[in-house]
Design an enzyme around this catalytic site. Structure first.
Site, mmCIF file in Angstrom:
data_model
loop_
_atom_site.group_PDB
_atom_site.id
_atom_site.type_symbol
_atom_site.label_atom_id
_atom_site.label_comp_id
_atom_site.label_asym_id
_atom_site.label_seq_id
_atom_site.Cartn_x
_atom_site.Cartn_y
_atom_site.Cartn_z
ATOM 1 N N GLU A 46 0.829 -1.195 0.000
ATOM 2 C CA GLU A 46 0.000 0.000 0.000
ATOM 3 C C GLU A 46 0.874 1.260 0.000
ATOM 4 O OE1 GLU A 46 -3.586 1.588 2.981
ATOM 5 O OE2 GLU A 46 -2.167 0.056 3.646
ATOM 6 N N LYS A 115 -9.178 2.433 -1.962
ATOM 7 C CA LYS A 115 -9.441 1.764 -0.693
ATOM 8 C C LYS A 115 -10.842 2.133 -0.208
ATOM 9 C CE LYS A 115 -7.075 0.997 3.759
ATOM 10 N NZ LYS A 115 -5.836 1.321 4.506
ATOM 11 N N CYS A 174 -5.377 -3.267 2.334
ATOM 12 C CA CYS A 174 -5.111 -3.337 3.775
ATOM 13 C C CYS A 174 -6.337 -3.515 4.652
ATOM 14 C CB CYS A 174 -4.319 -2.099 4.206
ATOM 15 S SG CYS A 174 -3.512 -2.329 5.818
#
Length: 640
Positions: A46, A115, A174
């Protein structure tokens, strides 16, 4: 990529916080290394172009501008790279900042995935900079010096790689894996067979085990491959430390795992065909057509992967001793519990079992003893019957008798030579002709004796045949094929040996241990042909082939759905140095011929407990027509 294998890579590069130029150089270098090693899906952490720990610097125009410039350079570097590559960076869209993964292929950005779940607690305060990404993809204008073009921007993006049918890649970032309803689940239901995760997960005491658990469980729950790449050395240690804990998983198993606190690359060969087979056999796994998804086609050259992963040569047996012992105890309990229910239901108080001094009848007797103990029935109610005939050796006869006596069961000896000889006379069989009639007459006579004694004693006949014999049809129809309950029907031959060994190791009896040790040391044989100089003349594995090969073939055919060529390929790897290619191919052909031609014996099997993930019961695991043709399976092997 042949046979459904695709080599994947999870990479933690060296980074400098807020230095996209340095980071891009490291990323390009690692891309070269991965591509040279044959990786076709490559995943970086990330925000790896800038570093994850930039803090308020994410709000600086100069950092965002440089991050995009370096993404353009990385993309150009992939022009001659036949791989799907995911890198992380901050990106502006409509005056808002997003934490995104850019998907690259052959010199182009082919998709941008934002995300969805933005953490804003303790050491992670991304909500200060980033906004939640949109799920339904929109058209994003990607501008470079070469012009502008439209690319999809959204979480619900799938990348379909044409080199392997069914290979579809989804992406999450994540925190997405840590929430109850992860994006990856939706991706998988929409068709993704591999999910990648660009992560920056910090290290705290005990977090490694939990992180590993959620990656394994995610891949298991979704029946998918999962590639997890996390930030590592080079990130700011102001408040947290990152360990580069990369993992590649497949359907609940970790294929590769990085050593923490050391940047680098791990590879894993994900088997897409195995994933598809598992989904296909589970009709509760319902894929859905989702209109809110956009699928990007990725043209990739099909290439045979040089496999780094291994396949256990004994897939039914755990390699770890502690796990193996636990498995053995569990299986003995399953066998005994199944038989116990049959006794409770029928009200019978006695058992009849033919004991030969071989592995299968030994295991069946041990299970029956365990069952009677649990029912508080006297062991004397177990009638162990030994029936010597033309092929019986002193060694197996003595072991059978000593075993029955040592276990406290009743022993009855019935020599069947005379009755079989009379039978030969009745049907006009030359006793000197040692053909299949000579052999099977003995097996059927033994079964008749057992059944009649069971009638006399109001008892159940306990079957001794194992699953490997049933798979190969190595059983006399209406002979040892028949019983009132077959306790070994779900146990492969390679596992029978370990179950007997486990019983020997835990029996706390030196006498019983010695008997079982000698049984384990005795060659597998039906003992239907006369011995030579008192020694067993008929060794099963000389006739039908090594059981360790056949059990290997059986597992990967039924459990994983592998085609013959693929089984041959992995068998060559698993048995390298033990069997040459010609021997493996020979027995694989015989396995398929026998497996198909002998289904009629399995179609009328007595009841018996399933103990593992593979079984051949006609009432559950194997609904196979007795007259199925093996042609296309054998033709594939003939082409090798």
């Amino acid at each position: 990529m042949k046979h459904g294998f695709i080599k994947t890579a999870a990479i933690t590069p060296k980074v400098r916080v807020a230095d996209p130029v340095f980071n891009a150089e490291q990323i390009c270098m690692e891309v070269d290394n991965a591509v040279e090693s044959g990786a076709k899906i490559i995943v970086f952490p990330e925000l790896c172009i800038t570093g994850y720990t930039c803090g308020d610097l994410f709000l600086q125009e100069v950092l965002l501008k440089e991050a995009k410039e370096q993404l353009i350079k990385i993309t150009a570097h992939t022009a001659d790279k036949d791989a799907l590559i995911f890198v992380g960076l901050p990106m502006m869209w409509k005056n808002k900042l997003y934490n995104v993964a850019a998907a690259l292929h052959s010199g182009e950005v082919i998709g941008i995935i934002p995300k969805v779940n933005i953490p804003n607690y303790a050491e992670f305060y991304e909500g200060r900079y980033f906004v939640k990404g949109n799920e339904v993809p929109v058209s994003y204008t990607w501008r470079t010096e070469g012009g502008a073009r439209k690319i999809p921007f959204g979480a619900n993006l799938l990348f379909e790689i044409d080199a392997i049918e069914g290979l579809v890649v989804g992406c999450e970032i994540c925190e997405d894996i840590w929430v109850p309803d992860t994006p990856a689940v939706t991706h998988a239901m929409a068709g993704a067979t591999i999910v990648v995760n660009l992560s920056a997960s910090n290290e705290t005491a005990g977090k490694e085990d939990y992180r590993k658990m959620i990656v394994k469980s995610a891949s298991a729950r979704m029946i998918a491959g999962y590639i997890y790449a996390s930030a590592g050395e080079g990130e700011s240690t102001q408040d947290v430390v990152f360990g580069g804990h990369n993992m590649i998983a497949e359907n609940g198993s970790i294929l590769a795992e990085a050593k923490r606190f050391a940047n680098g690359i791990i590879y894993g060969d994900i088997d897409v065909h195995k994933i598809i087979h598992e989904r296909r056999r589970m009709n509760t796994y319902m894929a859905e057509e989702k209109e809110e998804y956009t699928t990007v086609s990725v043209n990739m050259t099909e290439k045979e992967v040089s496999l780094a992963r291994t396949f256990p040569s004994t897939p039914f047996i755990p390699a770890d001793k502690r796990k193996r012992e636990k498995r053995c105890d569990e299986i003995l309990s399953i066998q005994a519990l199944g038989l116990k229910k049959r006794y409770e239901h029928t009200g019978c108080k006695k058992a009849v079992i033919g004991v030969s001094g071989g592995l299968d009848s030994t295991l069946a007797l041990l299970v029956t003893v365990r069952t009677f103990d649990s029912l508080s029935l006297p062991r004397e109610n177990i009638l162990a019957v030994t029936m010597p005939c033309f092929g019986t050796t002193d060694r197996t006869y003595e072991n059978a008798c000593q075993l029955a006596r040592t276990l406290g069961t009743s022993l009855e000896e019935i020599n069947i030579k005379e009755s079989v000889t009379l039978h030969f006379r009745d049907i006009g069989q030359d006793i000197g002709n040692h053909d299949v009639t000579y052999e099977n007459s003995q097996a059927r006579e033994r079964t008749q004796v057992l059944m009649d004694i069971a009638n006399r004693e109001n008892a159940l006949v306990i079957g001794t045949g194992d699953m490997s014999e049933l798979a190969l049809g190595w059983a006399t129809y209406n002979g040892d094929h028949m019983s009132m309950y077959g306790v070994n029907a779900g146990v492969p031959k390679t596992l029978v040996r370990h179950l007997v060994q486990y019983y020997a190791d835990t029996c706390n009896s030196e006498v019983l241990y010695k008997i079982l040790a000698d049984v384990l040391d005795t060659p597998v044989s039906p003992e239907l042909l006369p011995p030579v100089d008192g020694v067993i003349a008929q060794k099963t594995e000389d006739l039908v082939g090594p059981y360790e090969l056949h059990d290997f073939f059986l597992y990967y055919m039924l459990r994983c759905g592998f085609e013959p060529e693929k089984i041959y390929r992995i068998a060559r790897c698993s048995f390298a140095g033990q069997y040459n290619d010609e021997v493996i191919l020979k027995w694989l052909k015989i396995f398929y011929r026998r497996f198909f031609s002998q289904q009629f014996k399995r179609s009328c099997l007595p009841d018996g407990p399933k103990v593992g993930s593979v079984a051949v019961s006609p009432r559950g695991d194997l609904r196979m027509p007795s007259d199925a043709c093996a042609r296309i399976w054998l033709e594939e092997l003939e082409k090798i």
